[in-house]
Design an enzyme around this catalytic site. Structure first.
Site, short mmCIF file in Angstrom:
data_model
loop_
_atom_site.label_atom_id
_atom_site.label_comp_id
_atom_site.label_asym_id
_atom_site.label_seq_id
_atom_site.Cartn_x
_atom_site.Cartn_y
_atom_site.Cartn_z
N TYR A 1 0.83 -1.21 0.00
CA TYR A 1 0.00 0.00 0.00
C TYR A 1 0.86 1.25 0.00
O TYR A 1 0.51 2.25 -0.64
CB TYR A 1 -1.00 -0.02 1.16
CG TYR A 1 -2.27 -0.74 0.76
CD1 TYR A 1 -3.25 -0.09 0.04
CD2 TYR A 1 -2.44 -2.09 1.04
CE1 TYR A 1 -4.39 -0.76 -0.39
CE2 TYR A 1 -3.57 -2.77 0.62
CZ TYR A 1 -4.54 -2.10 -0.08
OH TYR A 1 -5.66 -2.76 -0.53
N ARG B 1 1.81 1.92 -3.51
CA ARG B 1 0.68 2.47 -4.27
C ARG B 1 0.40 3.91 -3.88
O ARG B 1 -0.02 4.72 -4.69
CB ARG B 1 -0.55 1.58 -4.07
CG ARG B 1 -0.41 0.28 -4.86
CD ARG B 1 -1.63 -0.57 -4.79
NE ARG B 1 -2.83 0.11 -5.21
CZ ARG B 1 -4.03 -0.13 -4.68
NH1 ARG B 1 -4.18 -1.02 -3.74
NH2 ARG B 1 -5.08 0.51 -5.11
N GLN C 1 -15.26 4.46 -6.63
CA GLN C 1 -14.66 3.29 -5.96
C GLN C 1 -13.16 3.52 -5.79
O GLN C 1 -12.49 2.72 -5.16
CB GLN C 1 -14.90 2.03 -6.81
CG GLN C 1 -16.36 1.71 -7.02
CD GLN C 1 -16.55 0.68 -8.14
OE1 GLN C 1 -16.49 -0.51 -7.92
NE2 GLN C 1 -16.74 1.15 -9.36
N HIS D 1 -14.82 3.02 -1.33
CA HIS D 1 -13.82 2.04 -0.89
C HIS D 1 -12.68 2.69 -0.12
O HIS D 1 -11.59 2.13 -0.03
CB HIS D 1 -13.28 1.26 -2.10
CG HIS D 1 -14.32 0.34 -2.71
ND1 HIS D 1 -14.22 -0.20 -3.98
CD2 HIS D 1 -15.48 -0.14 -2.19
CE1 HIS D 1 -15.28 -0.96 -4.22
NE2 HIS D 1 -16.07 -0.94 -3.16
N CYS E 1 -7.52 2.21 12.51
CA CYS E 1 -7.27 1.11 13.42
C CYS E 1 -8.02 -0.14 12.94
O CYS E 1 -9.22 -0.09 12.68
CB CYS E 1 -7.75 1.51 14.82
SG CYS E 1 -7.60 0.15 16.00
N CYS F 1 -5.79 2.34 21.18
CA CYS F 1 -6.10 1.02 21.75
C CYS F 1 -4.99 -0.01 21.55
O CYS F 1 -5.13 -1.15 21.99
CB CYS F 1 -7.41 0.49 21.16
SG CYS F 1 -7.23 -0.13 19.48
N GLY G 1 -15.47 3.95 -16.39
CA GLY G 1 -14.26 3.17 -16.13
C GLY G 1 -14.36 2.18 -14.99
O GLY G 1 -13.47 2.12 -14.15
N GLU H 1 -13.89 -0.96 -22.63
CA GLU H 1 -14.39 -2.20 -23.22
C GLU H 1 -15.91 -2.21 -23.05
O GLU H 1 -16.41 -1.64 -22.08
CB GLU H 1 -13.77 -3.43 -22.54
CG GLU H 1 -14.09 -3.47 -21.06
CD GLU H 1 -13.47 -4.64 -20.32
OE1 GLU H 1 -12.71 -5.39 -20.92
OE2 GLU H 1 -13.78 -4.78 -19.12
N ALA I 1 -11.99 7.25 -21.41
CA ALA I 1 -12.71 8.27 -20.66
C ALA I 1 -12.14 9.67 -20.95
O ALA I 1 -12.89 10.65 -21.05
CB ALA I 1 -12.63 7.98 -19.16
#
Ligand code: BJW
Ligand code: ZN
Length: 230
Positions: free
Chosen positions: A66, A69, A96, A114, A122, A143, A180, A208, A222
């Site tokens: 991550y 990314r 998304q 998302h 956490c 915590c 997309g 597509e 797009a």
């Protein structure tokens, strides 16, 4: 009228338009999609990298992936499709995508179904959320639980407040512009069915053909089609 002229007329006359986007929106900014032949899942196992089970098995690898990314996303710039969408100030953008490129393009109302790469939260769900500035594997200051990217993995619930806002926006909308997305991941893809059920006109722009059999479908990039539409 050709499909694109009809679609443009629908959007011009729309009082409450919404967009519903997926990874294809950011592809022309250099961010890989998930399910195209050169997409993320072609080389990475989604269960290992994007599920609670994968995180439990190997949290260091997941967090490192991550972070890579995040670097790619922070170096990316909005493309012509983001800018065209953002130019419609009365449009609600349901995405998304976990990048912030719609916001960078100036979009005013963006609902991230998302989550966002820009935050950590956490994993014990104590409610602690922070900007993603600490690298490596970190613990929650509230915590002691493990911190993880504030994104939605397979098998996890979407953020309920955002989901409810999105469903209401779609049901209230006069036009929904789908951009997309392969439209196979649920419950997000169910918003297209909500639009159908509530009489919202649907325009699909995808590289597509999706053959969803709803509204108008425009096949192509797009970044080429949206500036012509909006
Ligand atoms: C272009 C273009 C250009 C390219 N111009 N176009 C069986 C049936 C139904 C559902 C399920 C099932 N088994 C499991 C499920 C549930 C699962 C699911 O839907 N799975 C399906 C894959 C089958 N869903 C979930 O698990 C969700 N949660 C859930 O259901 O909770 C319920 C529950 C939980 C607990 C208890 C009880 C109930 C959560 C889903 C989370 C998805 N997460 C990810 C990762 C996010 C973080 C990250 O980025 O790392 O979200 S997966 C990935 O897919 C990412 C995306 O947002 C999402 C959608 O992908 P998207 O955006 O559509 O991308 P692609 O690549 O698929 O498509 C791109 C399209 O663009 C292509 O068509 C290209 O052609 C096109 N394109 N360039 C225009 N320039
Ligand atoms: Zn915590």
């Amino acid at each position: 009228m050709t499909d694109i002229r009809t679609a443009r007329a629908w959007l011009t006359g729309a009082a409450r338009p919404v967009s519903f986007s997926g990874a294809g929106l950011s592809a022309e900014s250099g961010i890989a999609t998930f399910r195209d032949p050169d997409g993320v899942w072609a080389t990475v196992d989604p269960v290992r990298m994007a599920s609670p089970e994968g995180f439990a098995a190997d949290p260091e690898t997941v967090v490192a992936w991550y972070n890579a990314r995040r670097d790619a996303s922070r170096n990316a710039r909005p493309n012509r499709a983001h800018r065209a969408l953002a130019s419609r100030h009365n449009m609600t953008h349901i995405t998304q995508n976990v990048d912030g490129l719609l916001e960078s393009a100036g979009a005013l109302r963006v609902l991230h179904l998302h989550g966002s790469l820009d935050r950590d939260r956490c994993h014990r769900d104590c409610g602690h959320v922070e900007p993603a500035t600490r690298r490596g594997l970190n613990t929650c200051p509230d915590c002691g639980g493990a911190m993880r990217p504030d994104v939605v993995w397979f098998g996890e619930m979407l953020p309920m407040d955002i989901w409810t806002e999105a469903e209401i926006a779609v049901a209230d909308a006069d036009v929904m512009l789908v951009v997309g997305t392969s439209a196979i991941v649920y419950p997000a893809a169910g918003l297209i069915e909500t639009a159908q059920r509530t009489g919202t006109r649907i325009i699909v722009v995808n590289q597509e053909p999706l053959d969803l059999g709803v509204g108008i479908e425009l096949v192509g990039q797009a970044g080429e089609i949206l500036p012509e539409l909006l």
